[in-house]
Design a protein around this motif. Structure first.
Motif, PDB file in Angstrom:
ATOM      1  N   THR A  91       0.835  -1.202   0.000  1.00 54.50           N
ATOM      2  CA  THR A  91       0.000   0.000   0.000  1.00 54.50           C
ATOM      3  C   THR A  91       0.869   1.252   0.000  1.00 54.50           C
ATOM      4  O   THR A  91       1.823   1.349   0.769  1.00 54.50           O
ATOM      5  CB  THR A  91      -0.875   0.029   1.271  1.00 54.50           C
ATOM      6  OG1 THR A  91      -1.523  -1.222   1.393  1.00 54.50           O
ATOM      7  CG2 THR A  91      -1.893   1.149   1.216  1.00 54.50           C
ATOM      8  N   ASP A  92       0.527   2.163  -0.853  1.00 56.85           N
ATOM      9  CA  ASP A  92       1.285   3.396  -0.943  1.00 56.85           C
ATOM     10  C   ASP A  92       1.100   4.214   0.339  1.00 56.85           C
ATOM     11  O   ASP A  92      -0.023   4.501   0.740  1.00 56.85           O
ATOM     12  CB  ASP A  92       0.774   4.186  -2.166  1.00 56.85           C
ATOM     13  CG  ASP A  92       1.639   5.397  -2.426  1.00 56.85           C
ATOM     14  OD1 ASP A  92       2.863   5.292  -2.241  1.00 56.85           O
ATOM     15  OD2 ASP A  92       1.077   6.437  -2.808  1.00 56.85           O
ATOM     16  N   LEU A  93       2.201   4.553   0.976  1.00 55.45           N
ATOM     17  CA  LEU A  93       2.120   5.333   2.212  1.00 55.45           C
ATOM     18  C   LEU A  93       3.138   6.457   2.170  1.00 55.45           C
ATOM     19  O   LEU A  93       4.264   6.290   2.632  1.00 55.45           O
ATOM     20  CB  LEU A  93       2.440   4.451   3.426  1.00 55.45           C
ATOM     21  CG  LEU A  93       1.358   3.611   4.052  1.00 55.45           C
ATOM     22  CD1 LEU A  93       1.938   2.846   5.229  1.00 55.45           C
ATOM     23  CD2 LEU A  93       0.182   4.447   4.513  1.00 55.45           C
ATOM     24  N   PRO A  94       2.786   7.592   1.600  1.00 55.99           N
ATOM     25  CA  PRO A  94       3.745   8.687   1.515  1.00 55.99           C
ATOM     26  C   PRO A  94       4.143   9.150   2.913  1.00 55.99           C
ATOM     27  O   PRO A  94       3.330   9.115   3.838  1.00 55.99           O
ATOM     28  CB  PRO A  94       2.983   9.779   0.766  1.00 55.99           C
ATOM     29  CG  PRO A  94       1.545   9.440   0.911  1.00 55.99           C
ATOM     30  CD  PRO A  94       1.471   7.961   1.068  1.00 55.99           C
ATOM     31  N   LEU A  95       5.401   9.541   3.073  1.00 58.20           N
ATOM     32  CA  LEU A  95       5.862   9.995   4.372  1.00 58.20           C
ATOM     33  C   LEU A  95       5.524  11.470   4.526  1.00 58.20           C
ATOM     34  O   LEU A  95       6.382  12.349   4.422  1.00 58.20           O
ATOM     35  CB  LEU A  95       7.356   9.746   4.525  1.00 58.20           C
ATOM     36  CG  LEU A  95       7.743   8.266   4.548  1.00 58.20           C
ATOM     37  CD1 LEU A  95       9.243   8.083   4.605  1.00 58.20           C
ATOM     38  CD2 LEU A  95       7.064   7.529   5.698  1.00 58.20           C
ATOM     39  N   GLU A  96       4.258  11.744   4.728  1.00 54.42           N
ATOM     40  CA  GLU A  96       3.785  13.120   4.874  1.00 54.42           C
ATOM     41  C   GLU A  96       2.569  13.115   5.785  1.00 54.42           C
ATOM     42  O   GLU A  96       2.050  12.050   6.137  1.00 54.42           O
ATOM     43  CB  GLU A  96       3.418  13.686   3.505  1.00 54.42           C
ATOM     44  CG  GLU A  96       2.347  12.849   2.829  1.00 54.42           C
ATOM     45  CD  GLU A  96       2.112  13.211   1.361  1.00 54.42           C
ATOM     46  OE1 GLU A  96       3.090  13.555   0.676  1.00 54.42           O
ATOM     47  OE2 GLU A  96       0.953  13.144   0.933  1.00 54.42           O
ATOM     48  N   SER A  97       2.103  14.296   6.145  1.00 55.53           N
ATOM     49  CA  SER A  97       0.975  14.391   7.067  1.00 55.53           C
ATOM     50  C   SER A  97      -0.222  13.617   6.544  1.00 55.53           C
ATOM     51  O   SER A  97      -0.561  13.711   5.365  1.00 55.53           O
ATOM     52  CB  SER A  97       0.564  15.858   7.237  1.00 55.53           C
ATOM     53  OG  SER A  97       1.617  16.542   7.843  1.00 55.53           O
ATOM     54  N   GLN A  98      -0.844  12.862   7.413  1.00 56.12           N
ATOM     55  CA  GLN A  98      -2.023  12.108   7.001  1.00 56.12           C
ATOM     56  C   GLN A  98      -2.734  11.531   8.219  1.00 56.12           C
ATOM     57  O   GLN A  98      -2.166  11.449   9.310  1.00 56.12           O
ATOM     58  CB  GLN A  98      -1.617  10.956   6.078  1.00 56.12           C
ATOM     59  CG  GLN A  98      -0.674   9.962   6.728  1.00 56.12           C
ATOM     60  CD  GLN A  98      -0.101   8.988   5.718  1.00 56.12           C
ATOM     61  OE1 GLN A  98      -0.835   8.227   5.118  1.00 56.12           O
ATOM     62  NE2 GLN A  98       1.217   9.024   5.537  1.00 56.12           N
ATOM     63  N   LYS A 124      10.650   7.184  10.967  1.00 56.74           N
ATOM     64  CA  LYS A 124      10.852   7.827   9.663  1.00 56.74           C
ATOM     65  C   LYS A 124      10.941   9.341   9.820  1.00 56.74           C
ATOM     66  O   LYS A 124      10.890  10.088   8.848  1.00 56.74           O
ATOM     67  CB  LYS A 124       9.700   7.489   8.704  1.00 56.74           C
ATOM     68  CG  LYS A 124       9.508   6.020   8.451  1.00 56.74           C
ATOM     69  CD  LYS A 124      10.517   5.504   7.448  1.00 56.74           C
ATOM     70  CE  LYS A 124      10.439   3.994   7.358  1.00 56.74           C
ATOM     71  NZ  LYS A 124      11.596   3.385   6.720  1.00 56.74           N
ATOM     72  N   GLY A 125      10.968   9.788  11.050  1.00 56.41           N
ATOM     73  CA  GLY A 125      11.157  11.223  11.293  1.00 56.41           C
ATOM     74  C   GLY A 125       9.870  12.031  11.342  1.00 56.41           C
ATOM     75  O   GLY A 125       9.906  13.259  11.355  1.00 56.41           O
ATOM     76  N   LEU A 126       8.726  11.354  11.383  1.00 61.63           N
ATOM     77  CA  LEU A 126       7.463  12.089  11.461  1.00 61.63           C
ATOM     78  C   LEU A 126       6.946  12.069  12.895  1.00 61.63           C
ATOM     79  O   LEU A 126       7.364  11.258  13.712  1.00 61.63           O
ATOM     80  CB  LEU A 126       6.437  11.451  10.524  1.00 61.63           C
ATOM     81  CG  LEU A 126       6.766  11.690   9.051  1.00 61.63           C
ATOM     82  CD1 LEU A 126       6.263  10.559   8.187  1.00 61.63           C
ATOM     83  CD2 LEU A 126       6.182  13.020   8.584  1.00 61.63           C
TER      84      LEU A 126
END
Ligand SMILES: Nc1nc2c(ncn2[C@@H]2O[C@H](COP(=O)(O)OP(=O)(O)OP(=O)(O)O)[C@@H](O)[C@H]2O)c(=O)[nH]1
Ligand SMILES: [Mg+2]
Length: 463
Positions: A91-98, A124-126
């Motif tokens: 599953t696509d999981l961009p490393l950005e706010s979500q 991952k730094g989030l």
């Protein structure tokens, strides 16, 4: 893990094909039977197994093997491609706010997975936060809070509030600073209307970017119906398979993936917050086909390469594959190898290579012990730039000088030069493979894209 048994039995059937250039119907049937048996044992839905079988059968008999491909390679490639098709990409999981909402039946592992995923994103730094909306199960608040403390991530819950929708709303406000919001929801023992209604309400307040369905690896044939219901209610973007550290193979979850037209996001492999893996089709299938753990190898090589490269920015491993193999290259190689582990172990991980090529290598080529490396390093420190670039100029008087300068016996200097000679012969063998076997091999593994390509470049350090 999932489908793990397939490797050995399938390999046996494939081995029967060696030497053949064409496949008979019986050959294909043999292989299809092996695959069916393993998949059914792993709880894969019968209709999925049948679909897969007929695609393999059809393609194996109808498609012309590309020129020079053996029957074995041909069918292996088809099987591999069809299996990738079956398990899907992750599953696509961009490393950005979500915002991610978790859904699933009681005890499937939602709360544990929420904390694990938060931990994963934090690595991952989030900045993740978990919001616990379960007001149904006694102890749900404490359990989630404790797990989030262990994961060292932000947590919101309210044991005095019995309205999950209200908790969700407040939770988002209270954790507005976080990048990732993971909303845990209550489970029920079956798919009751109440559960579904509540989930829909929470969803409308939370407005998640992704809904993940959490499934126990032992789910079996029930996965399909569950997935259907959750899909209708909120839509499913991905699946988390938990408890893969147990005996269940998780094949049942594939029906949920198929039903929701989604994919697998994470695998849970234990009770601790770090027991989580991002799902990865290719490593998983290479291993399942018994072709060596390509993924693990590539990662190990890449890690070693990047560490070595960080020490020496101008160095491009590709150059080494092309040109002259200098003592400087050898030093980098030794240091990369040091980080990767023993050379013969590394070679063993390369599918199709471990056996054949290794036997052709002089035995001493493997003998790069730590002590020896250290002494070689010291010797190289006493050599001039010119000597390192072109070790052939090392005559008697230079050997004497270097021996004196480094405090190492002359014999050790000669050993170093001898080692270099052997390794450069080895490099030539790898270079010779460059276009033929090696590429075919990588392609066969489905490594045609980014990852595999990187692996090829990475072949350098243990050559
Ligand atoms: N061995 C193992 N145990 C797991 C894993 N994931 C969850 N568990 C265990 O399974 C049990 C249920 O997990 P929870 O996270 O509470 O499941 P849940 O879906 O939140 O359950 P409800 O909130 O009651 O619906 C717990 O004892 C967990 O420790 C896993 O990957 N491996
Ligand atoms: Mg829970």
């Amino acid at each position: 893990m999932v489908l793990d048994n397939l490797g050995s039995s399938l390999r046996e059937s494939l081995d029967k094909l060696s030497g053949k250039s064409r496949l008979s119907e019986e050959d294909v049937e043999d292989i299809v039977k092996e695959i069916q048996r393993s998949l059914l044992q792993a709880d894969v839905d019968v209709s999925l197994v049948m679909d897969l079988s007929s695609s393999i059968r059809e393609r194996a008999l109808e498609e012309e093997p590309p020129g020079g491909t053996s029957a074995r390679d041909h069918v292996l490639r088809i099987v591999y491609e069809e299996l990738v098709d079956l398990v899907g990409e992750s599953t696509d999981l961009p490393l950005e706010s979500q915002t991610i909402m978790l859904a699933g039946l009681q005890g499937s592992g939602k709360t544990t997975s929420a904390a694990k995923m938060a931990w994963w994103f934090s690595k991952k730094g989030l900045r993740p936060a978990v919001i616990q909306t379960d007001t149904f199960r006694p102890g749900a608040y404490d359990q989630a809070k404790q797990m989030c403390e262990r994961a060292e991530v932000q947590f919101y819950g309210d044991p005095d509030n019995d309205d999950p929708v209200d908790i969700a709303r407040k939770g988002l406000e209270e954790t507005a600073d976080a990048d990732i919001h993971i909303v845990d929801t209550a489970g029920r023992h079956a798919l009751e209307e109440g559960l579904i209604d509540e989930l829909e309400e929470i969803e409308s307040v939370v407005n998640p970017d992704r809904n993940l369905l959490v499934l126990d690896a032992a789910i079996g044939q029930g996965a399909k119906e569950q997935a259907q219901r959750f899909q209708e209610a909120v839509g499913i973007d991905g699946v988390v398979i938990t408890k893969l550290d147990g005996t269940a193979k998780g094949g049942g979850a594939l029906a949920a993936v198929d039903e929701t037209n989604s994919s697998i996001a994470f695998l849970g492999t234990g009770e601790e917050v770090a027991d989580i893996e991002r799902f990865e089709p290719s490593g998983f299938i290479s291993r399942l086909l018994g072709m060596g753990d390509l993924k693990q190898l590539t990662e190990r090589v890449e890690r070693a390469m990047s560490e070595t490269q960080a020490e020496d920015e101008d160095w491009d491993p590709e150059d080494m594959m092309k040109g002259e193999f200098t003592l400087k290259d050898m030093r980098r190689q030794m240091s990369a190898m040091n980080k990767m582990g023993p050379l013969d172990q590394v070679l063993d991980m390369i599918p199709g290579l471990g056996g054949g090529l290794k036997d052709q290598l002089p035995e001493d080529a493997m003998d790069v012990t730590k002590d020896r490396m250290r002494s070689f390093e010291v010797i190289m420190d006493s050599m001039t730039e010119e000597e390192l670039e072109n070790p052939r100029i090392m005559g008697k008087s230079r050997i004497e000088r270097v021996s004196r300068g480094s405090g190492q016996p002359e014999q050790q200097v000669r050993d170093l030069l001898e080692q270099h000679k052997m390794m450069s012969q080895m490099m030539k063998q790898f270079q010779g493979m460059g276009d033929g076997d090696m590429k075919r091999m990588m392609k066969k593994m489905g490594g045609g894209g980014g990852g595999g390509g990187g692996g090829l470049g990475g072949m350098g350090p243990f050559g």
